[in-house]
Design an enzyme around this catalytic site. Structure first.
Site, PDB file in Angstrom:
ATOM      1  N   ARG A   1       8.145 -29.626 -20.045  1.00 47.61           N
ATOM      2  CA  ARG A   1       8.331 -28.284 -20.592  1.00 47.61           C
ATOM      3  C   ARG A   1       8.902 -28.428 -21.996  1.00 47.61           C
ATOM      4  O   ARG A   1      10.091 -28.641 -22.183  1.00 47.61           O
ATOM      5  CB  ARG A   1       9.304 -27.495 -19.703  1.00 47.61           C
ATOM      6  CG  ARG A   1       9.325 -25.984 -19.973  1.00 47.61           C
ATOM      7  CD  ARG A   1      10.543 -25.316 -19.346  1.00 47.61           C
ATOM      8  NE  ARG A   1      11.718 -25.509 -20.190  1.00 47.61           N
ATOM      9  CZ  ARG A   1      12.972 -25.506 -19.752  1.00 47.61           C
ATOM     10  NH1 ARG A   1      13.242 -25.312 -18.470  1.00 47.61           N
ATOM     11  NH2 ARG A   1      13.978 -25.694 -20.588  1.00 47.61           N
TER      12      ARG A   1
ATOM     13  N   HIS B   1      12.966 -22.379 -21.135  1.00 50.73           N
ATOM     14  CA  HIS B   1      12.422 -21.849 -19.890  1.00 50.73           C
ATOM     15  C   HIS B   1      11.763 -20.487 -20.131  1.00 50.73           C
ATOM     16  O   HIS B   1      10.689 -20.195 -19.627  1.00 50.73           O
ATOM     17  CB  HIS B   1      13.557 -21.714 -18.872  1.00 50.73           C
ATOM     18  CG  HIS B   1      13.185 -20.974 -17.634  1.00 50.73           C
ATOM     19  ND1 HIS B   1      12.401 -21.521 -16.663  1.00 50.73           N
ATOM     20  CD2 HIS B   1      13.482 -19.720 -17.211  1.00 50.73           C
ATOM     21  CE1 HIS B   1      12.231 -20.638 -15.682  1.00 50.73           C
ATOM     22  NE2 HIS B   1      12.879 -19.534 -16.000  1.00 50.73           N
TER      23      HIS B   1
ATOM     24  N   TYR C   1      21.687 -27.725 -22.753  1.00 49.75           N
ATOM     25  CA  TYR C   1      21.794 -28.617 -21.588  1.00 49.75           C
ATOM     26  C   TYR C   1      20.934 -29.875 -21.658  1.00 49.75           C
ATOM     27  O   TYR C   1      21.051 -30.742 -20.813  1.00 49.75           O
ATOM     28  CB  TYR C   1      21.472 -27.848 -20.299  1.00 49.75           C
ATOM     29  CG  TYR C   1      20.157 -27.080 -20.330  1.00 49.75           C
ATOM     30  CD1 TYR C   1      18.950 -27.740 -20.149  1.00 49.75           C
ATOM     31  CD2 TYR C   1      20.139 -25.703 -20.545  1.00 49.75           C
ATOM     32  CE1 TYR C   1      17.746 -27.040 -20.192  1.00 49.75           C
ATOM     33  CE2 TYR C   1      18.943 -24.991 -20.588  1.00 49.75           C
ATOM     34  CZ  TYR C   1      17.753 -25.664 -20.406  1.00 49.75           C
ATOM     35  OH  TYR C   1      16.569 -24.977 -20.446  1.00 49.75           O
TER      36      TYR C   1
HETATM   37  C1  LIG Z   1      13.732 -17.013  -5.177  1.00 46.77           C
HETATM   38  C2  LIG Z   1      14.121 -17.231  -6.600  1.00 46.77           C
HETATM   39  N1  LIG Z   1      15.256 -17.914  -6.870  1.00 46.77           N
HETATM   40  C3  LIG Z   1      15.657 -18.092  -8.146  1.00 46.77           C
HETATM   41  C4  LIG Z   1      14.918 -17.605  -9.187  1.00 46.77           C
HETATM   42  C5  LIG Z   1      15.400 -17.771 -10.620  1.00 46.77           C
HETATM   43  N2  LIG Z   1      14.545 -18.720 -11.341  1.00 46.77           N
HETATM   44  C6  LIG Z   1      13.478 -18.297 -12.050  1.00 46.77           C
HETATM   45  S1  LIG Z   1      12.600 -19.560 -12.678  1.00 46.77           S
HETATM   46  C7  LIG Z   1      13.660 -20.707 -12.056  1.00 46.77           C
HETATM   47  C8  LIG Z   1      13.402 -22.161 -12.289  1.00 46.77           C
HETATM   48  C9  LIG Z   1      12.091 -22.612 -11.734  1.00 46.77           C
HETATM   49  O1  LIG Z   1      11.821 -23.929 -12.122  1.00 46.77           O
HETATM   50  P1  LIG Z   1      10.474 -24.654 -11.764  1.00 46.77           P
HETATM   51  O2  LIG Z   1      10.067 -24.373 -10.369  1.00 46.77           O
HETATM   52  O3  LIG Z   1      10.623 -26.078 -12.122  1.00 46.77           O
HETATM   53  O4  LIG Z   1       9.381 -23.931 -12.672  1.00 46.77           O
HETATM   54  P2  LIG Z   1       9.244 -23.953 -14.267  1.00 46.77           P
HETATM   55  O5  LIG Z   1      10.025 -22.793 -14.771  1.00 46.77           O
HETATM   56  O6  LIG Z   1       9.726 -25.240 -14.771  1.00 46.77           O
HETATM   57  O7  LIG Z   1       7.780 -23.737 -14.541  1.00 46.77           O
HETATM   58  C10 LIG Z   1      14.706 -20.086 -11.355  1.00 46.77           C
HETATM   59  C11 LIG Z   1      15.816 -20.783 -10.707  1.00 46.77           C
HETATM   60  C12 LIG Z   1      13.742 -16.893  -8.849  1.00 46.77           C
HETATM   61  N3  LIG Z   1      12.946 -16.382  -9.798  1.00 46.77           N
HETATM   62  N4  LIG Z   1      13.369 -16.730  -7.563  1.00 46.77           N
END
Ligand SMILES: Cc1ncc(C[n+]2csc(CCOP(=O)(O)OP(=O)(O)O)c2C)c(N)n1
Ligand SMILES: [Mg+2]
Lengths: 346, 434
Positions: B320, B324, B333
């Protein structure tokens, strides 16, 4: 507010107050532990746990895998060992995967083991709307949890209360859901989204003791004393109601419930019996919302004192919208109209 | 029970060495110099390509290596080379570049206050674009919020995407959803949820339905590596294995989940592709910045699914490159040196190099294409903004707030709808002025 004159105080917003509560609890009790998604090194997406990992180390403040059911299940296990975990669910909208662990486990552990095991955790979670967060960063799910026996539900409306209530929640031996109204993290929101936002620096409850104190669970706060009607509210709505009441010049008694379960029924009864009118305001959807419970209680206990039907002002029974956020949000107009209606024959 | 009666969390008095709790820690933090020497990058072309009818247990090693096609010189090598025509390769390159241009523009629009939120897929363009080109256009996609590339590759109009991002008059989702949470049924694109990994079992359900009906279409799901921790991921794997559902599980391992690195989803101990092994599912680990490897792996998995060999889990190993979302600041971080040090390079640069190596492309054409795409995106944006931007005026009829809660509106919603209209009339706010 009960503040000792000699206690040093300082200006805090709600995030800082929550951070201070966590810091103090961790310093006082080595069994207190903080965990959740992004709470460790980074200090949380709202910065509520900033600096805690550096101060208390990675075994007491750590990031978790993204599994809310895991977070709560693990917190129950840690509680069974004797720790006092303070897990964070990043947004209340993401608490649902953890529902089984909260409802079937944390809430019933004391009961089903006849006190052999308890679940002394405090689940912190930002909730509520007003930030253009769409349907997954705006919900107010408190009514789902007040419906479950065995969980306490706490919602602060000021930095002072946030700190004192959080310390009380962490020291409490039952599971507590601590919902933080994220719209007022930085300042008391009066509901006028198109006016400049305020911060906590001018609000009396933004002056917070730097040390240890508790605001007891189960005790409401009378935010404004009055004779004309009683307004029951909590979280962001405390500030919106305060602004509307000032605007209309109504002599309302505004009660910030602060704890939904266990509820300060005495404060409610006393006030409604005095004023003879009761308006209930929450941001959450209406049907089966906590307002329905409040309305039933007031009707059951104060019926012969009521001079007008109870008014409920709530969010609409739709998912939280994005673009029509301010049409959805129970703001000054909706509350103001209800106020006029309930005061019509006064 | 009073506090003093509670069990205390003290170590028991036993003559044994104390336990320690392991908490993962990424290798680099802000300010650290970055070297990704720990990441093993096998040579392109080294991985074998099993027959698509082979049982999953015959190739466990593919869950631990990296399937790579493009080598350092930009040549396509090995058994996984999909041998695409120059036209197809150019279309892939163009789609990826368009996605990047789109992301740039919409990120900027958010910064200009035209909308509330945006998420880029920078550095991960190959994952969605190559997969979309390898799937049939009517295969059903269950994306996460970072697969806007699927829509772009399937020719979904940019204006429609922008309308959704602006929650404006043209927004087919009527301003109901957070920006980028698209839904495009006629493009085989399921409504995106903000709740992580819920789409995984849903994709399995769609695939099971397709199989039960004797259909030929398959399903594909995407989630981030962080999201594999959710229970839904594991429920999906179990169902897919049990019913041999015709589904492709894509895990986009971009190393980060907001501020937490992949170690918090289990990457210190094993790969994400290896999650497949315990479920008896085919697992592939792929160089996610190699568009040809992503294409080939997707095609292989699709063929398995279409021939009733069941599900495949593909880990796309990528990075990435940016924050985010617009709400995030990654310099808080992780080391700012990470994106440039990423050992698998940039997916667009690599595909471009491949086409140049083939003699089918050159720098001048690439630069001209970038200019053309930037211009195209700008023009589409202008079009979209004619329908309004977030917060500037009322873009949806107020009463539409209540549409779609149910098929037919019950009395209590009708009542609330009327109340809302009365409230708006009383308000004198700009919302009320249509
Ligand atoms: C059930 C739930 N828990 C927490 C979140 C908050 N949240 C949104 S994106 C994220 C990180 C996701 O990371 P990853 O699966 O690695 O996907 P990326 O963003 O790297 O594509 C979090 C913790 C959420 N959207 N839904
Ligand atoms: Mg990720």
């Amino acid at each position: 507010m009960t503040m000792n004159e000699d206690e040093p105080t300082t200006r805090m917003n709600m995030i800082q107050a929550i951070n201070s509560a966590l810091d103090i609890c961790m310093a006082r009790d080595p069994d207190v532990l903080v965990m959740g998604e992004d709470v460790g090194y980074f200090g949380g997406v709202f910065r509520a746990t900033a600096g805690l990992q550096a101060k208390y180390g990675k075994t007491r403040v750590f990031d978790t895998p993204i599994t809310e059911t895991g977070i709560i299940g693990v917190a129950i296990g840690m509680g069974a060992y004797g720790l006092r975990p303070v897990p964070e669910i990043q947004f209340a909208d993401y608490i649902y995967p953890a529902l089984d662990q909260l409802v079937s486990e944390a809430a019933r552990l004391r009961y089903r083991s006849a006190g052999e095991f308890i679940s002394p955790m405090t689940v912190r979670s930002p909730f509520g709307g007003g930030i253009f967060g769409g349907q997954t960063h705006s919900q107010s799910p408190e009514g789902i949890f007040t419906h479950v026996s065995g969980i306490k539900t706490v919602i602060p409306a000021t930095p002072y209360d946030a700190k004192g209530l959080l310390i009380a929640a962490i020291e409490d031996n039952d599971p507590v859901l601590f919902f933080e109204p994220k719209r007022i993290y930085n300042g008391p929101f009066n509901g006028y989204w198109d006016r400049p936002s305020e911060n906590w620096s001018k609000h009396p409850a933004g002056e917070v003791p730097t040390g240890y104190y508790k605001v007891p669970l189960g005790k409401a706060a009378v935010v404004r004393e009055g004779e004309a009607l009683t307004i029951l509210c909590y979280g962001t709505m405390v500030h919106v109601c305060t602004a509307v009441v000032a605007e209309q010049g109504v002599d309302a008694e505004i009660i910030d419930l602060r704890t939904l379960v266990p509820l300060d029924i005495e404060a409610i009864e006393e006030s409604v019996k005095k004023t003879g009118r009761c308006m209930i305001v929450h941001e959450a959807t209406r049907t089966s919302g906590f307002g329905a419970e409040l309305s039933a209680l007031v009707q059951e206990r104060c019926f012969y004192h009521l001079e007008a039907p109870i008014e409920r002002v709530t969010g609409y029974d739709t998912p939280y919208p994005h673009s029509l956020e301010w049409a959805y949000f129970p703001g000054p107009v909706r509350i103001g109209q209800a106020l006029k209606k309930i005061m019509k024959d006064a | 029970m009073v506090a003093s009666e509670l069990p205390r969390a003290d170590a028991p008095p036993r003559n044994l060495p104390g336990l320690t709790l392991h908490v993962p820690e990424p290798k680099f933090r802000p300010g650290d110099a970055v070297d990704f020497v720990g990441i093993e990058v096998p040579p392109a072309g080294a991985a074998r390509r099993p027959d698509t009818a082979a049982p999953a247990k015959d190739f466990p090693e593919l869950a631990y290596t990296l399937v790579r096609v493009l080598d350092e010189e930009g040549r396509a090598v090995g058994a996984w080379d999909p041998k695409l025509s120059p036209d197809t390769l150019r279309r892939m390159l163009r789609n990826m570049a368009l996605l990047r241009a789109f992301d740039e523009r919409m990120f900027r629009a958010q910064r200009q206050g035209k909308t509330s939120f945006y998420m880029k897929a920078t550095g991960e363009e190959a994952v969605a674009i190559a997969a979309a080109q390898a799937l049939a256009d009517d295969d059903m996609c269950f994306p996460s919020y970072r697969q806007q590339g699927l829509l772009i590759a399937r020719g979904y109009p940019l204006v429609e995407m922008m309308n959704q991002i602006y929650s404006n008059r043209g927004d087919k989702l009527q301003g109901k959803q957070l920006p980028i949470m698209y839904s495009a049924r006629d493009h085989g694109f399921f409504s995106i949820s903000g709740n992580l990994t819920t789409q995984y079992p849903q994709a399995v359900g769609w695939a099971m339905a397709s199989a039960a009906k004797g259909d030929t279409r398959i399903a594909a799901a995407w989630c981030g590596e962080g999201s594999t921790a959710e229970g839904d991921f594991h429920s999906a794997c179990t169902f897919a294995a049990v019913y041999r559902a015709p589904v492709i599980f894509n895990v986009v391992n971009n190393q980060w989940a907001i501020s937490s690195f992949s170690g918090f989803a289990g990457a210190e101990a094993t790969t994400f592709a290896a999650r497949a092994i315990g479920y008896g599912i085919a697992g592939l680990r792929v160089d996610g910045n190699d568009a040809l490897a992503v294409y080939a792996a997707t095609l292989w998995a699709a063929e398995r699914a279409r021939t009733n060999q069941g599900p495949t889990l593909i880990e796309h190993f990528t990075y990435r490159a940016e924050g985010h979302s617009t709400s995030d600041d990654p310099t808080q971080y992780r080391s700012a040196g990470e994106p440039n040090a990423w050992p698998l390079g940039d997916p667009i640069a690599r595909l471009k190099q491949h086409l140049i190596t083939l003699g089918e492309w050159d720098e001048a054409r690439h630069a001209a294409q970038d200019r053309e795409l930037a211009e195209y995106v700008r023009a589409e944006q202008k079009e979209a903004e004619k329908n309004g931007i977030l917060g500037h005026g009322l873009h949806q009829p107020l009463d539409s707030l209540f549409d779609g809660v149910f098929e037919e509106m019950p009395w209590h919603l009708r009542e609330q709808q009327q109340q809302m209209i009365a409230e708006e009339e009383a308000s004198g706010r700009p919302w009320a002025r249509k």
